[in-house]
Motif scaffolding. Structure first.
Motif, short mmCIF file in Angstrom:
data_model
loop_
_atom_site.label_atom_id
_atom_site.label_comp_id
_atom_site.label_asym_id
_atom_site.label_seq_id
_atom_site.Cartn_x
_atom_site.Cartn_y
_atom_site.Cartn_z
N LEU A 187 0.73 0.99 2.75
CA LEU A 187 0.84 0.24 4.01
C LEU A 187 1.03 -1.24 3.76
O LEU A 187 1.81 -1.91 4.45
N LEU A 188 0.33 -1.76 2.75
CA LEU A 188 0.34 -3.19 2.49
C LEU A 188 1.45 -3.61 1.55
O LEU A 188 1.75 -4.81 1.44
N GLY A 189 2.05 -2.67 0.83
CA GLY A 189 3.10 -3.01 -0.13
C GLY A 189 2.55 -3.69 -1.37
O GLY A 189 3.22 -4.53 -1.97
N VAL A 190 1.31 -3.33 -1.77
CA VAL A 190 0.69 -3.92 -2.96
C VAL A 190 0.18 -2.80 -3.86
O VAL A 190 0.19 -1.62 -3.49
N GLY A 191 -0.27 -3.18 -5.06
CA GLY A 191 -0.79 -2.20 -5.99
C GLY A 191 -2.15 -1.65 -5.56
O GLY A 191 -2.91 -2.31 -4.84
N ARG A 192 -2.47 -0.44 -6.00
CA ARG A 192 -3.73 0.20 -5.63
C ARG A 192 -4.93 -0.61 -6.11
O ARG A 192 -5.95 -0.69 -5.41
N SER A 193 -4.84 -1.22 -7.29
CA SER A 193 -5.97 -1.97 -7.82
C SER A 193 -6.30 -3.18 -6.93
O SER A 193 -7.47 -3.51 -6.72
N TYR A 194 -5.25 -3.82 -6.38
CA TYR A 194 -5.48 -4.96 -5.48
C TYR A 194 -6.16 -4.48 -4.22
O TYR A 194 -7.11 -5.12 -3.73
N THR A 195 -5.69 -3.37 -3.67
CA THR A 195 -6.31 -2.82 -2.45
C THR A 195 -7.77 -2.48 -2.70
O THR A 195 -8.63 -2.74 -1.85
N SER A 196 -8.06 -1.90 -3.85
CA SER A 196 -9.44 -1.55 -4.17
C SER A 196 -10.34 -2.77 -4.22
O SER A 196 -11.48 -2.74 -3.74
N ARG A 197 -9.83 -3.89 -4.75
CA ARG A 197 -10.63 -5.12 -4.80
C ARG A 197 -10.91 -5.65 -3.40
O ARG A 197 -12.01 -6.13 -3.11
N VAL A 198 -9.90 -5.57 -2.53
CA VAL A 198 -10.09 -6.03 -1.15
C VAL A 198 -11.14 -5.17 -0.45
O VAL A 198 -12.05 -5.69 0.22
N LEU A 199 -11.06 -3.86 -0.61
CA LEU A 199 -12.03 -2.97 0.02
C LEU A 199 -13.43 -3.20 -0.54
O LEU A 199 -14.42 -3.13 0.20
N GLN A 200 -13.52 -3.47 -1.83
CA GLN A 200 -14.82 -3.76 -2.42
C GLN A 200 -15.43 -5.02 -1.81
O GLN A 200 -16.63 -5.09 -1.54
N SER A 201 -14.58 -6.02 -1.56
CA SER A 201 -15.05 -7.25 -0.92
C SER A 201 -15.55 -6.98 0.49
O SER A 201 -16.62 -7.46 0.89
N PHE A 202 -14.80 -6.20 1.26
CA PHE A 202 -15.21 -5.85 2.62
C PHE A 202 -16.50 -5.02 2.60
O PHE A 202 -17.37 -5.19 3.47
N ARG A 203 -16.62 -4.15 1.62
CA ARG A 203 -17.82 -3.33 1.52
C ARG A 203 -19.04 -4.20 1.20
O ARG A 203 -20.12 -4.01 1.77
N ALA A 204 -18.86 -5.17 0.31
CA ALA A 204 -19.96 -6.07 -0.05
C ALA A 204 -20.42 -6.90 1.15
O ALA A 204 -21.60 -7.27 1.25
N GLU A 205 -19.51 -7.17 2.08
CA GLU A 205 -19.85 -7.95 3.28
C GLU A 205 -20.39 -7.08 4.41
O GLU A 205 -20.71 -7.58 5.49
N GLY A 206 -20.47 -5.77 4.17
CA GLY A 206 -20.99 -4.86 5.18
C GLY A 206 -20.02 -4.54 6.29
O GLY A 206 -20.42 -4.02 7.34
N VAL A 207 -18.73 -4.82 6.09
CA VAL A 207 -17.71 -4.57 7.12
C VAL A 207 -17.20 -3.14 7.05
O VAL A 207 -17.04 -2.47 8.07
N LEU A 208 -16.91 -2.67 5.85
CA LEU A 208 -16.36 -1.34 5.64
C LEU A 208 -17.15 -0.60 4.58
O LEU A 208 -17.86 -1.20 3.77
N ASP A 209 -16.99 0.71 4.58
CA ASP A 209 -17.47 1.54 3.48
C ASP A 209 -16.37 2.56 3.21
O ASP A 209 -15.43 2.70 4.01
N THR A 210 -16.43 3.24 2.13
CA THR A 210 -15.42 4.24 1.78
C THR A 210 -16.08 5.54 1.36
O THR A 210 -17.20 5.55 0.85
N ARG A 211 -15.40 6.61 1.68
CA ARG A 211 -15.76 7.91 1.13
C ARG A 211 -14.46 8.60 0.78
O ARG A 211 -13.38 8.10 1.12
N ARG A 212 -14.53 9.71 0.14
CA ARG A 212 -13.31 10.34 -0.34
C ARG A 212 -12.32 10.59 0.80
O ARG A 212 -12.59 11.36 1.72
N GLY A 213 -11.18 9.92 0.74
CA GLY A 213 -10.12 10.14 1.72
C GLY A 213 -10.28 9.40 3.03
O GLY A 213 -9.46 9.59 3.93
#
Length: 258
Positions: A187-213
């Protein structure tokens, strides 16, 4: 009162697509005999570049379709999502011309489908039907323009929040979005590793969490604060051009208002 109830019942009997529910009873009657309902699986390919467009697909309920532009490095970049507010295939070009992008089912579920030729024949008989679809084509182009501007000026973090909000609005699920890291990267047109870092940042701030899929939304206000305003601009244009179609609680209650 009885007339309003009858009208509401008639609209409720249509497929759960706001564009189809926005049509007058007379205009919908021109299309109804030609509409087929079925379920589409996630990742189902609707069109590849060069395919002649012969069928219009209307996502219903939580279903989503997406436009993907192939690039020379082999990656597809997603441009816009289309849910129950609209349709894909033959809307801007009036069909039959070759598809420019790849169009896929993003989130599986019910779709209403009809032949482009049948839609065009109905539009030829009804100026009001033709007007509705012309206005929807304008809204779709506005989404594409806004997506181009968004990709050029907004950060990956802003765009991540924007896409998740856009998916939630269209699926109607305020708690989770069935997106993998890989799908979000596309969706973002970037590499998976970059997306994972962004999601980790959001998770650390309590905005998002992730589970499989899936991506789970923990703080809606925090997510909206981190998003750009591109979704808001698109919604405003929809409301000005085709009120009651963009997915909102009000639109879902009644898409038949002018």
């Amino acid at each position: 009162m009885d007339a309003r109830i009858s009208k509401a019942n008639e609209i409720d009997s249509r497929p759960a697509n706001n564009l189809l529910r926005r049509l007058s009873a007379v205009d919908y009657a021109l299309l109804a005999p030609h509409i087929a309902l079925d379920d589409a699986a996630a990742h189902e390919l609707l069109y590849s570049p060069g395919d002649y467009v012969q069928v219009v697909h209307f996502p219903c309920g939580p279903s989503l379709a997406t436009f993907l532009v192939p690039n020379e490095d082999g990656r597809d970049v997603e441009t816009i999502l289309v849910g129950r507010e609209g349709a894909v295939g033959g809307i801007v070009s009036e069909g039959f011309l070759p598809a420019y992008t790849r169009i896929c089912v993003k989130f599986g579920g019910p779709f209403a489908r009809m032949q482009v030729g049948k839609l065009e024949a109905a539009k030829a008989r009804s100026p009001s039907l033709r007007n509705i679809f012309a206005r929807y084509a304008d809204c779709m182009l506005a989404q594409m323009f806004q997506s181009t501007a968004c990709n050029a000026i907004h950060s990956i973090e802003q765009r991540t929040a924007k896409w998740i909000i856009a998916a939630m609005e269209r699926t109607g699920d305020e708690s989770s979005v069935p997106l993998t890291h890989e799908q979000l990267a596309t969706l973002l047109g970037v590499g998976r590793s970059y997306t994972s870092r962004v999601l980790q940042s959001f998770r650390a701030e309590g905005v998002l969490d992730t589970r499989r899929g899936s991506i789970l939304v923990r703080n809606h206000d925090g997510l909206r604060l981190r998003a750009c305003r591109c979704n808001d601009a698109v919604k405003l244009h929809f409301e000005e051009v085709l009120r009651g179609v963009y997915p909102t609680e009000e639109a879902d209650r009644s898409s038949a208002r002018g």
